[in-house]
Scaffold this active site. Structure first.
Site, PDB file in Angstrom:
ATOM      1  CG  ASP A 181      22.858  -7.373 -18.259  1.00 27.45           C
ATOM      2  OD1 ASP A 181      23.776  -8.003 -18.126  1.00 27.45           O
ATOM      3  OD2 ASP A 181      22.744  -6.066 -18.563  1.00 27.45           O
TER       4      ASP A 181
ATOM      5  NE  ARG B 272      34.672   0.916 -19.033  1.00 31.41           N
ATOM      6  CZ  ARG B 272      33.806   0.403 -19.557  1.00 31.41           C
ATOM      7  NH1 ARG B 272      33.936  -0.951 -19.964  1.00 31.41           N
ATOM      8  NH2 ARG B 272      32.810   0.878 -19.865  1.00 31.41           N
TER       9      ARG B 272
ATOM     10  CG  HIS C 207      25.855  -6.564 -23.102  1.00 33.07           C
ATOM     11  ND1 HIS C 207      24.506  -7.086 -22.641  1.00 33.07           N
ATOM     12  CD2 HIS C 207      26.195  -6.185 -21.817  1.00 33.07           C
ATOM     13  CE1 HIS C 207      24.156  -6.944 -21.181  1.00 33.07           C
ATOM     14  NE2 HIS C 207      25.391  -6.442 -20.933  1.00 33.07           N
TER      15      HIS C 207
ATOM     16  CG  HIS D 144      27.145 -10.810 -19.614  1.00 29.35           C
ATOM     17  ND1 HIS D 144      28.112 -10.447 -20.283  1.00 29.35           N
ATOM     18  CD2 HIS D 144      26.230  -9.918 -19.192  1.00 29.35           C
ATOM     19  CE1 HIS D 144      28.336  -8.975 -19.881  1.00 29.35           C
ATOM     20  NE2 HIS D 144      26.974  -8.754 -19.262  1.00 29.35           N
TER      21      HIS D 144
END
Ligand code: NAG
Ligand code: NAG
Ligand code: NAG
Ligand code: NAG
Ligand code: NAG
Length: 712
Positions: free
Chosen positions: A643, A703, A693, A641
Site C-alpha cells: 500500500d 464482501r 499482503h 501488493h
C-alpha cells in the site's frame, strides 16, 4: 443571621397574617408554602370571591381588599393582636415572625407601611408627603403591620367601591397630618429603609441575593437591610419569581439539599394508575438521527398504552414512526407536510388534541431535535406536580439551554445572574423561569382552564414557543425547569443536508456525540482499558471500530451511489511488483465524505496508532479512502501488493458466514492470515515495506471493506 432574643413566644402567637386571595394561584401557593415553612399563622380572605379590583397593570384597584379586611377585623376582638396585611400572589417571606415583630417594635409606631420610591396612583400628592431623612418617601399598600385596634380604626372609614384604589385611600390617611400623628388610632409610619418590607418596583437595583452559611437572603444594598417580606409589585412579577427560587423552601432550592420539594406527586399513585399523556412530537426542520429519536422514545419508562402520540412532520414523508412501534401506543396521530401546517398551527392542534380528550392528564411537548436520554423523564416530571415543568437540556459544548433565566424589557432573552451556574449544574433545583422550550410537560387541567385559548402558540411577532410562554406568563402561571437530574441534550440542525441516503453519516462535525453513539462500536472506548486490541499477525492490530449500523449505512450509501469502478487512482497506489492492482471500489470523495472521513481518522484511529506504534504521530492525511467490493463473479480477491501508505486501515463492513464466504487478508512475509474478518472491526498495519499482503478470495456472496492509506 438575625438573633431575636427579645420577642417572646407569646408575642409571636399574637401575630396574624391576613391576605386576600380570591384564587389559589401558583403565586398564592408559593406564598403559603413560605408562610407555613416559617410558622406564620395565615388567614385568607375572599376565597372563591370574584376579583373585581383590576389587575396590576391596569387602573388602580384594590378596594375589594380593604372591604374584606374591614369586615374580617370587625369580628376580631383581641386587642393585643398584631395584624400583618399583605398581598400574596407576588409575595414571599424571607424570614420568620420573630424577626418581623422585633423590627415592628423597633419602629415604635402603631402601624408601619411598606414604602416605595415611586408615587402611585396620584402624582399630585407628592408635596403633601412628609420628607424622610433617608429612604423611600411614598406609601405602598401591598404590606403593612399594626395593632388590631389601630388598623380597625384606620379602615373604619372605608366606604369605597371594590375598584377604588386602596393605595390612594391609605395614602390620604398617611399624608393627613392630623390623622397620622395626633389621632391615637393612626400613628402611622413608613418602613422607608425596607427593614420589614421590600417592594421591588423601582428598587430592583437595590436588591441582591446574599449567599452565606448555606442560606440565601435578599439584601437591600442601598440601606443595608435584610427585608422580611419581599413583594414583586407592579411589573416586577418575574423578579419575585427569580428571588422566590432562593427564599427558604418557597421552592425547592436549598443549598446542599437534594430532595427539597414537599409536594411531589406520590410515586405509588403513579403506579396504580398512570396518567394519560399526549406526546406532541414536532418535526419542523430537517433533523439528524430521527430514527434514533423514535427508538429512544420506545425506551421511555412509561406504559405505552397510557401514551398517545401526535406527530407533526413538516419536512418530508419519510420520517414516520415505524409501524410496529406505532401499534404499541394507545393512539398515534400523524400530520404530514401535505397539510402545509405552519409551526404554530401544528402546536396548537397537538395541544388541542389533549385539551379536548377528557381522559388526557398531561401534554408533553417534545421537539424532534431533543435527545432525551433519561428514560425516566416523564415519571420524574409528573412527580414534580407542577403546572408546567421542563427537564433542563443543553447543547454540547455551548451555554445553550431550553430555558431562560430572565427576560429583557422587550420580552426576549436576558441572562440571569444564576443562569450559567444552573446550566453547568453548580446550582441544582427546580427553578421558576420565564421561558421554557423544546420539551416540557403541561397539566391538561390548565389547558382546559387558564390556557383554553386555542391559539396559544400563535403570534404575529413572536416565535411559537415565545408566544406560548408569553401567554402563560400573562395568566400568571408558573413555568419551571428542573436540573435535579440530567435529562439530555439538543441536536444541532444547522447544515443538515438531505441529499444522501444516510445523511446522519455526515454529522460527525455538527453532532459529534450523537454520531459517536450511533456509529462507533460500543466497545471502542474500552479497547485500551480492557486490552481488546488483538495482534493476529506481527505488527497487525485488530479492534472494534464501527457499529453494525455504521457498516450497513456505509455499504448502503455506496450501493445507492452505485458507480463502482476499477478506480484508476487506486491502481496507481496499490502496487504489486511494477504493476498496479485495480479494485472494484467507490472513493469517499465520490460521495463527498472525505472531510468527515478524515475527522473520523483523526478522532478514532490516530489515538490508537499513536499508542500501538509509539513515537509515530499522524495528522491522518490521506489521499485514498474507499470501499472495496469483492464478489466471486466480479473481483473475488486482490493479488499481493504494497500500500502507498505509512499505515493502512481495513474495516470489515459485513459479516463472514452470513453475507459472504471466504475473504480475509494474508501477510506474505509472515505467512499469517486474518481469515475470519469481524464486522465493524478494523485491521491496522504498516503500508509500504514489511506488510506485503493479498486479499483472499471471496467464494460466495458479496464482501465489503473500507480501506484508507494514511500518510502516503
Ligand atoms: C416551626 O415550628 C415547628 C414546631 O413548633 C418547629 O419545629 C420548627 O423549627 C419551626 N420552624 C421555623 C423555621 O422556625
Ligand atoms: C367601578 O365600579 C362601579 C360600580 O361597580 C362602576 O360604576 C365604575 O364605572 C367602576 N369604575 C371603574 C374605573 O372601573
Ligand atoms: C406616634 O408617632 C410619633 C412619631 O411620629 C411617636 O413619637 C409617638 O410615640 C407615637 N405615638 C403613639 C401613641 O404611639
Ligand atoms: C462488547 O463487549 C461485551 C463484553 O465483552 C460483549 O458482550 C459485547 O457483545 C460487545 N459488543 C459488541 C457489539 O460486540
Ligand atoms: C481508467 O483508465 C482507463 C484506461 O486506463 C480509462 O479508459 C477509464 O476511463 C479510466 N476511468 C476513470 C474513472 O478515470
Amino acid at each position: 443571621l438575625v438573633c431575636v432574643p427579645c420577642v417572646s413566644v407569646v408575642v409571636v402567637l399574637k401575630l396574624l397574617v391576613v391576605t386576600v386571595a380570591t384564587k389559589e394561584t401558583d403565586g398564592f401557593k408559593r406564598f403559603f408554602r413560605s408562610a407555613k415553612h416559617l410558622n406564620y399563622t395565615v388567614k385568607v380572605l375572599g376565597e372563591g370571591e370574584k376579583w373585581k379590583s383590576g389587575d396590576y397593570m391596569s387602573a388602580p384597584g384594590g378596594g375589594q381588599k380593604v372591604r374584606l379586611l374591614k369586615a374580617a377585623l370587625e369580628e376580631m376582638t383581641d386587642g393585643d393582636k398584631i395584624i400583618l396585611f399583605i398581598d400574596s400572589y407576588d409575595v414571599v417571606f424571607a424570614s420568620g415572625p420573630k424577626e418581623l415583630l422585633k423590627k415592628f417594635q423597633q419602629a415604635r409606631h402603631k402601624v408601619v407601611f411598606s414604602s416605595e420610591s415611586l408615587i402611585w396612583p396620584d402624582r399630585h400628592l407628592e408635596d403633601k408627603h412628609p420628607h424622610v431623612v433617608e429612604g423611600n418617601r411614598f406609601l405602598g399598600s401591598g404590606g403593612f403591620i399594626g395593632y388590631l385596634p389601630n388598623i380597625k380604626e384606620m379602615v373604619s372609614d372605608w366606604t369605597g367601591e371594590d375598584n377604588d384604589s386602596d393605595q390612594l385611600f391609605f395614602t390620604k390617611i398617611y399624608i393627613d397630618p392630623v390623622k397620622r400623628v395626633r389621632c391615637k388610632s393612626t400613628n402611622i409610619t413608613l418602613d422607608s429603609k425596607c427593614r420589614l418590607f421590600q417592594n421591588l418596583h423601582g428598587a430592583l437595583d437595590e436588591v441582591v441575593l446574599k449567599f452565606e452559611d448555606g442560606r440565601v437572603r435578599a439584601r437591600n444594598v442601598l440601606y443595608d437591610t435584610l427585608p422580611v417580606v419581599i413583594h414583586g409589585n407592579g411589573p416586577t412579577k418575574l423578579q419575585i419569581n427569580y428571588l422566590g427560587n432562593y427564599i427558604p423552601n418557597t421552592w425547592t432550592f436549598e443549598m446542599g439539599c437534594t430532595v427539597c420539594h414537599k409536594d411531589l406527586h406520590p410515586l405509588a399513585a403513579l403506579e396504580s394508575e398512570y396518567p394519560l399523556v399526549a406526546i406532541g412530537i414536532f418535526i419542523q426542520q430537517p433533523t439528524p438521527f430521527v430514527g434514533v429519536f423514535f427508538e429512544r422514545l420506545l425506551k421511555l419508562q412509561y406504559p405505552k398504552h397510557r401514551l398517545k402520540l401526535f406527530i407533526s412532520n413538516q419536512v418530508t414523508g419519510e420520517h414516520w414512526i415505524h409501524q410496529d412501534h406505532g401499534s404499541l401506543y394507545q393512539e398515534v396521530k400523524l400530520v404530514g407536510p401535505e397539510e402545509e401546517m405552519d409551526p404554530p398551527a401544528s402546536r396548537n392542534l397537538g395541544v388541542d388534541m389533549c385539551r379536548k380528550d377528557k381522559h388526557c392528564d398531561y401534554f408533553f411537548l417534545l421537539d424532534i431535535d431533543v435527545v432525551l436520554e433519561n428514560e425516566n423523564t416523564l415519571q420524574i416530571l409528573i412527580q414534580q406536580n407542577l403546572p408546567i415543568v421542563a427537564p433542563m437540556i443543553t447543547r454540547v459544548g455551548r451555554l445553550w439551554s431550553n430555558f431562560w433565566g430572565a427576560l429583557s424589557a422587550d420580552g426576549y432573552y436576558a441572562r440571569s445572574e444564576d443562569y450559567v451556574d444552573i446550566v453547568q449544574g453548580r446550582r441544582v433545583g427546580v427553578w421558576n423561569v420565564p421561558y421554557v422550550s423544546s420539551v416540557f410537560l403541561v397539566k391538561a387541567s390548565l389547558l382546559r382552564a387558564e390556557l383554553s385559548d386555542y391559539e396559544l402558540f400563535t403570534s404575529t411577532l413572536l416565535d411559537p414557543d415565545m408566544a406560548y410562554c408569553h401567554n402563560v406568563r400573562s395568566k400568571v402561571i408558573f413555568m419551571y425547569v428542573t436540573n435535579m437530574q440530567t435529562f439530555g441534550r439538543i441536536l444541532s440542525t444547522e447544515n443538515y443536508q438531505m441529499s444522501h441516503l444516510h445523511n446522519d453519516l455526515w454529522q460527525i462535525f455538527e453532532n459529534p456525540v450523537d454520531w459517536q453513539k450511533r456509529y462507533i462500536h460500543e466497545n471502542y472506548t474500552l479497547i485500551m482499558k480492557d486490552k481488546l486490541i488483538e495482534t493476529p499477525c506481527p505488527d497487525v492490530y485488530w479492534f472494534p471500530i464501527f457499529s453494525d449500523v455504521a457498516c450497513d449505512h456505509i455499504v448502503e450509501e455506496m450501493e445507492h451511489f452505485g458507480r463502482w469502478s476499477g478506480g484508476n487512482t487506486t491502481d496507481a497506489r496499490i502496487q504489486g511488483g511494477y504493476e498496479n492492482v485495480p479494485t472494484i471500489d467507490i472513493h469517499m470523495n465520490q460521495i463527498n465524505f472525505e472531510k468527515e472521513w478524515q475527522k473520523f481518522l483523526l478522532e478514532y484511529i490516530a489515538p490508537i496508532t499513536e499508542k500501538m506504534y509509539p513515537g509515530y504521530y499522524t495528522k491522518a492525511q490521506f489521499e485514498l479512502a474507499f470501499v472495496v467490493r469483492y464478489k466471486p463473479d466480479e473481483q473475488p480477491s486482490l493479488r499481493p501488493h504494497h500500500d502507498a501508505s505509512t499505515f493502512t486501515i481495513n474495516v470489515a463492513l459485513n459479516q463472514v458466514g452470513r453475507d459472504y464466504q471466504g475473504g480475509g487478508c494474508r501477510f506474505l512475509r509472515y505467512d499469517c492470515s486474518v481469515d475470519a474478518p469481524r464486522k465493524g472491526w478494523t485491521l491496522l498495519h504498516p503500508g509500504r515495506l514489511t506488510h506485503y499482503h493479498e486479499g483472499l478470495p471471496t467464494t460466495a456472496g458479496v464482501r465489503y471493506i473500507a480501506v484508507s492509506f494514511v500518510d502516503p
